[in-house]
Design a protein around this motif. Structure first.
Motif, PDB file in Angstrom:
ATOM      1  N   PRO A 131       0.831  -1.199   0.000  1.00  0.00           N
ATOM      2  CA  PRO A 131       0.000   0.000   0.000  1.00  0.00           C
ATOM      3  C   PRO A 131       0.873   1.259   0.000  1.00  0.00           C
ATOM      4  O   PRO A 131       2.067   1.195   0.282  1.00  0.00           O
ATOM      5  N   THR A 132       0.273   2.375  -0.338  1.00  0.00           N
ATOM      6  CA  THR A 132       0.975   3.664  -0.206  1.00  0.00           C
ATOM      7  C   THR A 132       0.456   4.356   1.046  1.00  0.00           C
ATOM      8  O   THR A 132      -0.757   4.431   1.269  1.00  0.00           O
ATOM      9  N   CYS A 133       1.385   4.831   1.857  1.00  0.00           N
ATOM     10  CA  CYS A 133       1.021   5.392   3.157  1.00  0.00           C
ATOM     11  C   CYS A 133       1.588   6.804   3.287  1.00  0.00           C
ATOM     12  O   CYS A 133       2.664   7.109   2.759  1.00  0.00           O
ATOM     13  N   GLN A 134       0.854   7.638   4.000  1.00  0.00           N
ATOM     14  CA  GLN A 134       1.295   9.008   4.206  1.00  0.00           C
ATOM     15  C   GLN A 134       1.036   9.405   5.641  1.00  0.00           C
ATOM     16  O   GLN A 134      -0.023   9.139   6.209  1.00  0.00           O
ATOM     17  N   LEU A 135       2.039  10.072   6.227  1.00  0.00           N
ATOM     18  CA  LEU A 135       1.938  10.482   7.614  1.00  0.00           C
ATOM     19  C   LEU A 135       2.598  11.845   7.745  1.00  0.00           C
ATOM     20  O   LEU A 135       3.729  12.044   7.313  1.00  0.00           O
ATOM     21  N   ASN A 136       1.864  12.783   8.308  1.00  0.00           N
ATOM     22  CA  ASN A 136       2.393  14.143   8.484  1.00  0.00           C
ATOM     23  C   ASN A 136       2.911  14.726   7.166  1.00  0.00           C
ATOM     24  O   ASN A 136       4.012  15.271   7.088  1.00  0.00           O
ATOM     25  N   SER A 137       2.119  14.545   6.103  1.00  0.00           N
ATOM     26  CA  SER A 137       2.424  15.065   4.763  1.00  0.00           C
ATOM     27  C   SER A 137       3.639  14.418   4.107  1.00  0.00           C
ATOM     28  O   SER A 137       4.118  14.882   3.072  1.00  0.00           O
ATOM     29  N   PRO A 194      -4.947  -5.988  -6.996  1.00  0.00           N
ATOM     30  CA  PRO A 194      -4.888  -4.877  -6.037  1.00  0.00           C
ATOM     31  C   PRO A 194      -6.076  -4.837  -5.086  1.00  0.00           C
ATOM     32  O   PRO A 194      -7.138  -5.413  -5.348  1.00  0.00           O
ATOM     33  N   LEU A 195      -5.850  -4.134  -3.981  1.00  0.00           N
ATOM     34  CA  LEU A 195      -6.909  -3.831  -3.021  1.00  0.00           C
ATOM     35  C   LEU A 195      -6.827  -2.345  -2.691  1.00  0.00           C
ATOM     36  O   LEU A 195      -5.756  -1.744  -2.754  1.00  0.00           O
ATOM     37  N   TYR A 196      -7.967  -1.752  -2.323  1.00  0.00           N
ATOM     38  CA  TYR A 196      -7.911  -0.410  -1.757  1.00  0.00           C
ATOM     39  C   TYR A 196      -7.111  -0.483  -0.456  1.00  0.00           C
ATOM     40  O   TYR A 196      -7.137  -1.494   0.260  1.00  0.00           O
ATOM     41  N   ASN A 197      -6.389   0.578  -0.151  1.00  0.00           N
ATOM     42  CA  ASN A 197      -5.515   0.575   1.020  1.00  0.00           C
ATOM     43  C   ASN A 197      -6.246   0.180   2.299  1.00  0.00           C
ATOM     44  O   ASN A 197      -5.723  -0.574   3.129  1.00  0.00           O
ATOM     45  N   GLY A 198      -7.467   0.682   2.459  1.00  0.00           N
ATOM     46  CA  GLY A 198      -8.233   0.344   3.660  1.00  0.00           C
ATOM     47  C   GLY A 198      -8.483  -1.147   3.764  1.00  0.00           C
ATOM     48  O   GLY A 198      -8.380  -1.743   4.846  1.00  0.00           O
ATOM     49  N   ALA A 199      -8.825  -1.773   2.612  1.00  0.00           N
ATOM     50  CA  ALA A 199      -9.071  -3.221   2.605  1.00  0.00           C
ATOM     51  C   ALA A 199      -7.782  -3.992   2.870  1.00  0.00           C
ATOM     52  O   ALA A 199      -7.789  -5.030   3.550  1.00  0.00           O
ATOM     53  N   PHE A 237      -5.617  -1.592  16.206  1.00  0.00           N
ATOM     54  CA  PHE A 237      -4.783  -1.493  15.011  1.00  0.00           C
ATOM     55  C   PHE A 237      -5.038  -0.156  14.316  1.00  0.00           C
ATOM     56  O   PHE A 237      -6.197   0.229  14.107  1.00  0.00           O
ATOM     57  N   LEU A 238      -3.948   0.520  13.945  1.00  0.00           N
ATOM     58  CA  LEU A 238      -4.050   1.794  13.235  1.00  0.00           C
ATOM     59  C   LEU A 238      -3.249   1.734  11.942  1.00  0.00           C
ATOM     60  O   LEU A 238      -2.222   1.053  11.872  1.00  0.00           O
ATOM     61  N   HIS A 239      -3.712   2.483  10.913  1.00  0.00           N
ATOM     62  CA  HIS A 239      -2.951   2.531   9.662  1.00  0.00           C
ATOM     63  C   HIS A 239      -2.915   3.954   9.124  1.00  0.00           C
ATOM     64  O   HIS A 239      -3.674   4.837   9.560  1.00  0.00           O
ATOM     65  N   ALA A 240      -2.007   4.171   8.149  1.00  0.00           N
ATOM     66  CA  ALA A 240      -1.862   5.496   7.535  1.00  0.00           C
ATOM     67  C   ALA A 240      -1.962   5.385   6.018  1.00  0.00           C
ATOM     68  O   ALA A 240      -1.333   6.150   5.286  1.00  0.00           O
ATOM     69  N   GLY A 241      -2.739   4.401   5.538  1.00  0.00           N
ATOM     70  CA  GLY A 241      -2.899   4.240   4.094  1.00  0.00           C
ATOM     71  C   GLY A 241      -3.619   5.442   3.483  1.00  0.00           C
ATOM     72  O   GLY A 241      -4.549   6.003   4.081  1.00  0.00           O
ATOM     73  N   ILE A 242      -3.188   5.835   2.276  1.00  0.00           N
ATOM     74  CA  ILE A 242      -3.812   6.973   1.602  1.00  0.00           C
ATOM     75  C   ILE A 242      -5.198   6.559   1.112  1.00  0.00           C
ATOM     76  O   ILE A 242      -5.348   5.609   0.347  1.00  0.00           O
ATOM     77  N   THR A 243      -6.200   7.267   1.574  1.00  0.00           N
ATOM     78  CA  THR A 243      -7.589   6.928   1.252  1.00  0.00           C
ATOM     79  C   THR A 243      -7.828   7.008  -0.251  1.00  0.00           C
ATOM     80  O   THR A 243      -7.409   7.965  -0.913  1.00  0.00           O
TER      81      THR A 243
END
Length: 969
Positions: free
Chosen positions: A694-700, A745-750, A730-736
């Motif tokens: 997945p692609t993840c983003q945290l604090n820009s 592929p899957l959506y990041n949330g999935a 459980f927490l994640h930072a996947g780009i919505t």
């Protein structure tokens, strides 16, 4: 020649110092070689390295000298170039292709292979004797030579068979190749100089050949191919042999078929495989033909080779093999044989192999063919003392060097120390000693060490136990050869307080269906074990309790003779088992459910010393290192055994008083954290392999995994106890809205939802070794109705705007324990911000009291005269709620209250902030430790957290007084 006569060249070469007894031999050989060069008009080698080593090599090796005399031109070509180079296997195969170019028939192939083999053996011998290659380079080169020759021969022979017989095919028309398994030293890449090669032939699929003049079964085709291969490699000609071929290790030995399909191999080893065949297969490796299929065969046979439990029956099998070898040594006068004689190579290999067969199924890293690697691993994993491993390694290197130098003398498969003076002097010189006596002394010292360690490992436990006379009475009790009244008297003398009860327990086991229907081997083991159990239990503080718990274990494993053998082979393990079962029903229960844990009782230094976090990480890495990445079942098993093993160490240290309460919780928490980290790694790899990253983003900015496991409750508060479940979020930072990069592929949330599900599955799946942990995810946003994995931004919004007071109370004990470091940092910022929010104190008090009353109503256990330590008034939860209230009430002006998650340090922070009187804080800390101590002791006894009210009344009153101080009545 370069302005130098042949005699001058010879004089230059002879200008070296050798033992006086060998000078004449050396000078004669150098002169004879110079004459041969002159007669053939060949230029002698002038390379300084070659010249300086030639006297030593010609003196110590008839084989090399005779080759140089007979094939002088080829030797000179070799000396000018290849003699000085380390030949990699690829280069070796390329050179062999050149030798075989233009070969048209078997005679031509046999000649080409032998010419190549002799040339390479001279190169390898020279480099070894000259000291240019170490032992392991030499062994590897010899093994590579054998592999290259076998593979080339089978490939050429197969090509020649194709026009007439076609190509072997499987059920779906796929091509089927020959699998050549190298056994013994060839498989382990440890081939000695004049070794024969042990081979087993197989093929993957039954079927028929296609595309030739005539179709035959695959069995007929491969039988012909293998017979031709053995002849081409093993037949003697005027150029010698390539290698002697030994097929006696194949199924049914000399009477068995030449080659078998995988299905027949699997069936044979499953139903007929003998113990010595397990030893043979430890070093097996595909060496020619279809290598990939050969690896598949090893995976198929793995359950035969490595048991999924500690297999102490191997000691009896090895003792029998040792007895047979000792008889052969005595009958044939092989005391001076450095391979099978006392303190020889075989004894070192047996030490490694017995430990591999014993533990290889539960410690896959030991599934390694090389003996030196195994000895290193045994030391690293504390399975043998480091000094023993070092002695065996030093002995192995010396013995294997000696073996090669003996065989390089005349290219004969010889393992005896030479008896003639010339050969003795040549051997000692080749080993770096001018005097035979000096080398003989060093060799004897190493052999003595090897023999001592080997005998120690195989010592019969009966020699360590009391004499028959001392134990005879308890043996009569077990065999019921004396009247019951007399048996009771004997048990009373052995130390039992209630000998009638003890006699009944023994009698019940004897008469049980399990006890009556044992194999002869199991019965013999039980007959040796039970009198020892009775003797040890009679010494316990609670003899009948200890006996009952140990006999329950014995009954559980009565048909698994490996565990009976473990206890018989190791009397000190039985002694520790009885003591621990006497002290703790939790240990007895744990070992009865998972008898593989008995092995942990072997070393008291390890048993009573729980590992710290970095040591846990290392141990788990070693335990999982040798596993097939695709074998999830084995991964889950090893993870669970890792947990059980380390929890056992904690309990053992706990019941013996080696650990205070807080350190017990620290260790149990670190075990859980270690397992969580590894479980997340496995889950991540599994989901990424299927769906991409997945692609993840945290604090820009982008972050790596963008996933965090946040611990709540006892795990978050570093207060785990035996049997605690894990409260997690459980927490994640996947780009919505974005998807993973994959063909599936899957959506990041999935993706993160599946990752969370996978982690829970790894922790909670039931296997023969139980579950790792039960998990509780109800503290996530919106509880059971919320998403399993929340986006970190949504979690922040929920905590700010929707979470109720009790959820903020829970947040006081929350901390990240696995996952992305950047995510952990983000969580801590959210936690501090939420906990430091200003709250109306009156409202806060009312909500805390309301939740506390609700919990008491729903969860408090009530029984006359007993107190619920956790939920009762003045119990543990009252202290926790009081501390959480103070954090939520005052963190806005005292942020340091959010620094910790464990209750003891929170109480210290509350005291430092002067939020309660110091005497009250001290009383609460003492009360908290006392109440937790009761819970902990009861957990060890596998009992509910209830105690007589009078035992805790004083402590309880102090807690209730503190509660009234802050909340009123």
């Amino acid at each position: 020649m370069k302005n130098q006569s042949y005699s001058d060249w010879a004089e230059q070469v002879k200008a070296v110092e050798l033992p006086a007894a060998l000078m004449g031999r050396m000078e004669e050989r150098v002169d004879a070689f110079a004459e041969e060069l002159e007669a053939k008009g060949l230029e002698p080698p002038f390379n300084e390295q070659v010249l300086s080593s030639l006297p030593l090599v010609f003196t110590c090796s008839d084989f090399v000298y005779q080759y140089a005399q007979r094939f002088t031109g080829e030797f000179c070509d070799l000396a000018k170039a290849d003699l000085r180079s380390v030949s990699a296997e690829a280069q070796m195969r390329s050179a062999l292709d050149q030798f075989c170019r233009g070969v048209e028939d078997k005679d031509g192939l046999m000649a080409a292979l032998r010419r190549f083999r002799n040339r390479e053996m001279v190169r390898i011998a020279w480099r070894d004797l000259a000291g240019w290659d170490d032992l392991f380079r030499t062994l590897h080169s010899l093994s590579a030579l054998a592999r290259a020759c076998i593979d080339k021969a089978q490939a050429v022979l197969s090509d020649w068979m194709t026009p007439k017989w076609g190509v072997p095919t499987g059920p779906e028309g796929q091509k089927v190749g020959l699998v050549v398994m190298g056994m013994g030293k060839l498989g382990a890449q440890e081939l000695n100089f004049s070794s024969d090669i042990d081979l087993i032939f197989s093929y993957k699929h039954t079927g028929t050949t296609q595309g030739g003049e005539k179709s035959v079964t695959n069995l007929e085709y491969f039988t012909k191919l293998c017979k031709d291969l053995i002849k081409v490699i093993g037949a003697k000609t005027d150029l010698g042999q390539v290698f002697r071929v030994d097929m006696r290790l194949r199924p049914d030995g000399a009477n068995g078929p030449m080659v078998m399909p995988f299905s027949a191999m699997e069936q044979y080893y499953e139903f007929q495989g003998r113990e010595w065949e397990r030893y043979a297969w430890i070093k097996a490796r595909p060496v020619a033909g279809d290598i990939k299929a050969g690896m598949d065969l090893l995976r198929i046979l793995k359950p035969f080779l490595y048991r999924k439990y500690l297999d102490y029956t191997v000691f009896e099998a090895l003792r029998e093999m040792k007895r047979m070898i000792s008889l052969e040594v005595k009958r044939k006068g092989l005391e001076h044989d450095i391979k099978i004689g006392p303190g020889g190579i075989r004894e070192i290999e047996f030490v490694g192999q017995v430990m591999q067969l014993l533990r290889g199924g539960v410690l896959p890293v030991l599934q390694e063919p090389g003996i030196m690697k195994i000895l290193d691993l045994l030391g690293e994993n504390k399975l043998l003392p480091l000094d023993v491993c070092e002695d065996l390694k030093e002995g192995y290197i010396l013995l294997r060097k000696t073996e090669n130098r003996i065989q390089e003398f005349a290219d004969r498969q010889e393992h005896k120390i030479p008896r003639t003076q010339t050969e003795q002097m040549c051997l000692s010189l080749s080993m770096g000693y001018f005097a035979w006596e000096d080398f003989e002394h060093v060799l004897a010292r190493h052999r003595d060490k090897v023999q001592f360690h080997f005998e120690e490992l195989l010592a019969d436990p009966e020699e360590k136990q009391p004499s028959v006379g001392e134990d005879q009475a308890l043996l009569w009790v077990w065999h019921q050869t004396v009247p019951v009244e007399q048996a009771v008297e004997m048990l009373a003398l052995a130390g039992f307080d209630d000998p009638e009860q003890a006699e009944k327990m023994v009698s019940d086991l004897k008469k049980s269906p399990q006890g009556r229907s044992l194999s002869e081997h199991a019965r013999l083991q039980l007959d040796r074990l039970i009198p020892s159990v009775l003797a040890e239990a009679g010494k316990a503080d609670q003899p009948e309790v200890a006996l009952k718990r140990v006999l329950t274990l014995v009954e559980a494993v009565i048909r698994r003779t490996a565990y009976l053998s473990l206890l018989v082979e190791n009397p000190e393990v039985l002694e520790r088992l009885v003591k621990l079962c006497d002290s703790s029903p939790l240990i007895a229960s744990l070992v009865t459910r998972y008898p593989a844990l008995l092995d942990e009782l072997m070393d008291p230094g390890i048993l009573y010393t729980p590992l710290r976090r970095w040591e846990l990480d290392r141990e788990l890495h070693l335990r999982l290192r040798g596993l097939d990445p695709e074998d999830e079942e084995e991964f889950l098993e090893q993870l669970r055994m890792f947990k059980q093993v380390n929890v056992l160490r904690v309990i053992a240290a706990d019941v013996t008083g080696a650990l205070p309460l807080m350190r017990v919780s620290d260790h149990l928490t670190e075990i859980a954290e270690c397992i969580l980290t590894k479980s997340l790694d496995m889950a991540w790899n599994h989901v990424v392999k299927k769906h991409g990253e997945p692609t993840c983003q945290l604090n820009s900015g982008q972050c790596q995994r963008g996933f965090s496991v946040v611990a709540y409750g006892k795990l978050g508060g570093i207060e785990l106890s035996y049997g605690s479940d894990l409260d997690m979020v459980f927490l994640h930072a996947g780009i919505t809205g974005e998807m993973t990069k994959s063909s599936n592929p899957l959506y990041n949330g999935a993706f993160f939802a599946r990752l969370g599900q996978r982690v829970i599955h790894i922790l909670g799946a039931h296997t023969p070794s139980g579950v790792c942990y039960e998990t509780d995810m109800r503290l996530r946003p919106s509880g059971g109705g919320g998403l399993l994995v929340s986006h970190v931004d949504a979690f922040q919004d929920y905590q700010r705007n929707q979470a109720r007071t009790w959820e903020h109370q829970a947040l006081v004990r929350a901390r990240p324990v696995a996952g992305d470091v950047a995510m952990a940092s983000r969580f801590f910022k959210i936690r501090r911000e939420v906990l430091c929010t200003f709250r109306n104190d009156t409202t806060l008090k009312a909500e805390v009291v309301k939740m506390r009353n609700l919990m008491k109503k729903e969860l408090e256990k009530k029984e006359k005269g007993l107190f619920d330590i956790k939920q009762g008034p003045g119990g543990i939860v009252d202290i926790e709620f009081l501390v959480q209230y103070l954090v939520l009430s005052r963190a806005h002006d005292t942020p340091s209250l959010t620094d910790w998650t464990d209750n003891m340090r929170l109480l210290e922070a509350v005291t430092a902030a002067q939020l309660m009187p110091e005497t009250m804080a001290t009383s609460l800390k003492e009360a908290y430790l006392a109440l937790r101590g009761h819970v902990h002791a009861l957990a060890r006894e596998d009992k509910p957290a209830m105690v007589p009210l009078e035992e805790v009344e004083e402590v309880r009153q102090k807690v209730m007084a503190a509660w009234r101080h802050f909340f009123g009545k």
